[in-house]
Design an enzyme around this catalytic site. Structure first.
Site, mmCIF file in Angstrom:
data_model
loop_
_atom_site.group_PDB
_atom_site.id
_atom_site.type_symbol
_atom_site.label_atom_id
_atom_site.label_comp_id
_atom_site.label_asym_id
_atom_site.label_seq_id
_atom_site.Cartn_x
_atom_site.Cartn_y
_atom_site.Cartn_z
ATOM 1 N N LEU A 33 1.112 -1.175 0.063
ATOM 2 C CA LEU A 33 0.078 -0.219 -0.451
ATOM 3 C C LEU A 33 1.261 1.545 -0.293
ATOM 4 O O LEU A 33 2.300 0.710 0.889
ATOM 5 C CB LEU A 33 -1.123 -0.005 1.060
ATOM 6 C CG LEU A 33 -2.265 -1.063 1.435
ATOM 7 C CD1 LEU A 33 -2.721 -0.358 2.124
ATOM 8 C CD2 LEU A 33 -2.678 -0.767 0.181
ATOM 9 N N ASP A 34 0.223 2.337 -0.536
ATOM 10 C CA ASP A 34 1.247 3.739 -1.053
ATOM 11 C C ASP A 34 1.292 3.983 0.754
ATOM 12 O O ASP A 34 0.740 4.212 1.182
ATOM 13 C CB ASP A 34 0.980 4.651 -1.592
ATOM 14 C CG ASP A 34 0.785 3.846 -3.284
ATOM 15 O OD1 ASP A 34 1.591 2.809 -3.407
ATOM 16 O OD2 ASP A 34 -0.174 4.799 -3.930
ATOM 17 N N LYS A 35 2.754 4.820 1.216
ATOM 18 C CA LYS A 35 2.635 5.864 2.191
ATOM 19 C C LYS A 35 1.424 5.739 2.843
ATOM 20 O O LYS A 35 1.112 6.015 3.633
ATOM 21 C CB LYS A 35 3.746 6.665 1.668
ATOM 22 C CG LYS A 35 4.409 6.989 3.799
ATOM 23 C CD LYS A 35 5.524 7.594 2.958
ATOM 24 C CE LYS A 35 6.332 8.273 4.264
ATOM 25 N NZ LYS A 35 6.996 10.082 4.042
#
Length: 240
Positions: free
Chosen positions: A101-103
């Site tokens: 998952l993106d930051k």
């Protein structure tokens, strides 16, 4: 199974670390002290204790996390806090996040030390569905819904597989739309790039489901728990 491997796997130790309490006489098998690290343990019948406390062997471990923002989906990072850093109270040995998952993306993250299951969940041929909820700047129209259903050509020329886009609510005063989207791929920043291809911007993004596993909405951001047997069965059943 060798006794030192049993202790190492169960307690998140290296094999060398596990040998120390065995040689020190702190480990018993069926209430008898065993100092031989090569001693074979029968997982079905033998009772192993360390310092008088029964050790339950669990080869594979499965957790769900409600990932917060500003944490990276990695096992280690020299600059950023990782999701593994958030799992402080469990045996971390071998754990890894399945997919990224993106930051700045929140929501469901599945962590395990079961490499085979992780591989199946990420294999493109399995077409495991991921469901996200997002807040989009602007008004998402039915025309955009149909465009997503047909597959989108991204700005770099890549084409996505069809995605199921649902409009949950439109706030015309704030000029934003709440949506739910289901995809079967995992391209880099895929959802953000898909909306970018129709000149729209994702303001917030949260994953709520992966295959048969749904996020426990009772988990606060940064919290995690073990999967229940039913959740694990449902997850496996949906990819086999």
């Amino acid at each position: 199974m060798r006794l030192d491997k049993f202790i190492a796997d169960s307690k998140g130790l290296t094999r060398s670390q596990a040998k120390i309490p065995i040689k020190d006489g702190l480990v018993s098998v069926n209430q008898k002290i065993v100092k031989q690290t090569k001693h074979q343990v029968d997982l079905n019948f033998d009772v192993v204790q360390l310092n008088g406390i029964t050790v339950i062997y669990q080869e594979y471990r499965y957790y769900m996390m409600n990932k917060p923002k500003n944490v990276v989906s990695a096992t280690s990072d020299v600059l950023e806090k990782t999701v593994i850093d958030l799992i402080a109270k469990v045996n971390q040995k071998g754990l890894f996040p399945v997919g990224r998952l993106d930051k700045d993306t929140t929501g469901l993250l599945f962590l395990t030390n079961d490499g085979m299951l992780g591989h199946k969940l990420l294999a493109p041929r399995k077409h495991v569905t991921k469901v996200y909820r997002a807040l989009i700047a602007g008004e998402v129209t039915e025309e955009i819904v149909q465009t997503f259903a047909s597959g989108i050509t991204l700005k770099n020329g890549e084409t996505t597989k069809p995605a199921l886009l649902k409009i949950l609510a439109i706030n015309r005063q704030k000029n934003e739309t709440k949506i739910e989207i289901s995809i079967v791929e995992g391209k880099y920043h895929q959802i953000k790039r898909m909306f970018g291809a129709v000149s729209m911007r994702v303001q917030e993004l949260k994953r709520v489901q992966m295959g048969g596993l749904k996020l426990d909405e009772g988990l606060k951001l940064g919290e995690y728990r073990e999967l229940t047997p039913d959740e694990l069965s449902c997850l496996i059943r949906n990819i086999n």
